[in-house]
Design a protein around this motif. Structure first.
Motif, PDB file in Angstrom:
ATOM      1  N   LEU A  29     107.847 -84.496  66.441  1.00 49.22           N
ATOM      2  CA  LEU A  29     107.443 -85.168  65.206  1.00 49.22           C
ATOM      3  C   LEU A  29     107.901 -84.350  63.998  1.00 49.22           C
ATOM      4  CD1 LEU A  29     103.812 -86.098  66.289  1.00 49.22           C
ATOM      5  CD2 LEU A  29     105.861 -87.539  66.416  1.00 49.22           C
ATOM      6  N   ASP A  30     108.694 -84.955  63.128  1.00 49.12           N
ATOM      7  CA  ASP A  30     109.220 -84.202  61.990  1.00 49.12           C
ATOM      8  C   ASP A  30     109.015 -84.899  60.648  1.00 49.12           C
ATOM      9  OD1 ASP A  30     111.030 -86.212  62.496  1.00 49.12           O
ATOM     10  OD2 ASP A  30     112.767 -84.911  62.748  1.00 49.12           O
ATOM     11  N   SER A  31     108.340 -86.043  60.621  1.00 53.80           N
ATOM     12  CA  SER A  31     108.009 -86.689  59.352  1.00 53.80           C
ATOM     13  C   SER A  31     106.865 -87.666  59.579  1.00 53.80           C
ATOM     14  CB  SER A  31     109.224 -87.410  58.745  1.00 53.80           C
ATOM     15  OG  SER A  31     109.576 -88.547  59.506  1.00 53.80           O
ATOM     16  N   LEU A  80     103.395 -91.383  62.569  1.00 55.91           N
ATOM     17  CA  LEU A  80     104.071 -90.155  62.978  1.00 55.91           C
ATOM     18  C   LEU A  80     105.454 -90.496  63.516  1.00 55.91           C
ATOM     19  CD1 LEU A  80     100.922 -88.749  64.759  1.00 55.91           C
ATOM     20  CD2 LEU A  80     101.896 -87.833  62.654  1.00 55.91           C
ATOM     21  N   ARG A  81     106.456 -89.816  62.998  1.00 59.23           N
ATOM     22  CA  ARG A  81     107.839 -90.191  63.304  1.00 59.23           C
ATOM     23  C   ARG A  81     108.627 -89.022  63.879  1.00 59.23           C
ATOM     24  NH1 ARG A  81     108.381 -93.470  57.570  1.00 59.23           N
ATOM     25  NH2 ARG A  81     107.685 -95.497  58.344  1.00 59.23           N
ATOM     26  N   ALA A  82     109.513 -89.334  64.815  1.00 53.47           N
ATOM     27  CA  ALA A  82     110.394 -88.340  65.435  1.00 53.47           C
ATOM     28  C   ALA A  82     111.827 -88.819  65.267  1.00 53.47           C
ATOM     29  CB  ALA A  82     110.054 -88.170  66.920  1.00 53.47           C
ATOM     30  N   SER A  83     112.591 -88.139  64.410  1.00 51.01           N
ATOM     31  CA  SER A  83     113.966 -88.567  64.165  1.00 51.01           C
ATOM     32  C   SER A  83     114.812 -88.476  65.428  1.00 51.01           C
ATOM     33  CB  SER A  83     114.592 -87.740  63.041  1.00 51.01           C
ATOM     34  OG  SER A  83     114.610 -86.356  63.361  1.00 51.01           O
ATOM     35  N   ALA A  84     114.449 -87.580  66.357  1.00 51.87           N
ATOM     36  CA  ALA A  84     115.192 -87.461  67.605  1.00 51.87           C
ATOM     37  C   ALA A  84     115.139 -88.748  68.417  1.00 51.87           C
ATOM     38  CB  ALA A  84     114.629 -86.305  68.440  1.00 51.87           C
ATOM     39  N   VAL A  85     114.084 -89.538  68.219  1.00 53.55           N
ATOM     40  CA  VAL A  85     113.958 -90.822  68.901  1.00 53.55           C
ATOM     41  C   VAL A  85     114.548 -91.948  68.058  1.00 53.55           C
ATOM     42  CG1 VAL A  85     112.320 -92.534  69.783  1.00 53.55           C
ATOM     43  CG2 VAL A  85     111.918 -90.110  70.212  1.00 53.55           C
ATOM     44  N   ARG A  86     114.115 -92.053  66.809  1.00 53.66           N
ATOM     45  CA  ARG A  86     114.500 -93.213  66.001  1.00 53.66           C
ATOM     46  C   ARG A  86     115.955 -93.173  65.538  1.00 53.66           C
ATOM     47  NH1 ARG A  86     111.205 -94.761  61.524  1.00 53.66           N
ATOM     48  NH2 ARG A  86     109.629 -94.748  63.130  1.00 53.66           N
TER      49      ARG A  86
END
Length: 253
Positions: free
Chosen positions: A117-119, A210-216
């Motif tokens: 989670l990075d943002s 909660l967002r994970a740029s590695a996924v999205r």
């Protein structure tokens, strides 16, 4: 408006035991998190003390009554507050995500980017007579979501959950989960959910996408396609142009 001492993340009660533990033990997790519906991967955990909830509500009401510029929390809710407009992203939400939530999410949702989670996008929604009273079925622009009940006194308004939006008959047998002030409900962003009509009183909830740029970065959670990016300020919608470590996408379980 903001009183800095009020927004100390040490006011998160039992979760403070996870500080400095990048990989909390299953025993510690079991002592903190309670499954609301383990087959749907929905969990409940204590987040804020009652005095903290009351203080935050007072600040939110002061902001609501002010003439400061305000945006809508999201495309479905008409009443509420964006936490970054109140200046609470950096002192409250970011450390809450980085220090407390990510270690939990890494254990509970490793296949949904819980460890990356990075943002986030954080907002408070308000339900009251003459305003929003319920929320239709939807899924979130997030890999994972936490929904924390802040108060006030109210009846009704329970959350209901189905399966992931990509699955057939995702709302065949919805599960209802009641609000408990100070406690948060954890669920996957792609899980269909909504809120039953408010009965009486006012209900305020803090919602953090909660967002994970590695996924999205690989697959947009809203359209399930490769994202076509444009530049934005701040966290934007959580996408990045860099190539972070990749993880497996959330599976239909």
């Amino acid at each position: 408006m903001r009183k800095p001492r009020l927004w100390d993340v040490k006011d998160v009660p039992r979760l403070t035991r996870l500080v400095g533990r990048p990989k909390p033990t299953p025993a510690l997790l079991a002592d903190t998190v309670r499954p609301s519906a383990e087959e749907k991967r929905i969990y409940r955990l204590p987040v804020f003390t009652a005095p903290f909830c009351q203080a935050l509500l007072q600040e939110l009401e002061h902001f609501e009554q002010s003439d400061m510029p305000k945006g809508r929390p999201n495309t479905m809710n008409n009443y509420g507050v964006l936490l970054h407009e109140l200046g609470l992203d950096e002192p409250l939400v970011t450390p809450l995500r980085e220090r407390f939530l990510q270690p939990l999410m890494a254990l509970l949702y490793p296949d949904c980017g819980g460890g990356w989670l990075d943002s986030h996008r954080a907002f408070v929604v308000k339900y009251a007579p003459g305003q929003d009273r319920e929320l239709g079925c939807h899924y979130d622009n997030a890999e994972l979501t936490i929904n924390v009940a802040l108060g006030k006194a109210f009846t009704g308004g329970a959350l209901y959950f189905g399966g992931l939006f990509q699955a057939p008959s995702a709302l065949a047998r919805p599960l209802e989960v009641a609000h408990v002030v100070g406690q948060g409900i954890l669920h996957r962003g792609g899980q269909l959910h909504g809120a039953r009509p408010l009965g009486t009183g006012e209900r305020w909830n803090l919602v953090i996408w909660l967002r994970a740029s590695a996924v999205r970065n690989r697959l947009c959670p809203m359209c399930c396609r490769t994202p076509d990016l444009v530049d934005d300020e701040g966290f934007g919608d959580g996408f990045t142009r860099e190539e972070p470590t990749t993880v497996d996408l959330c599976v239909l379980t």
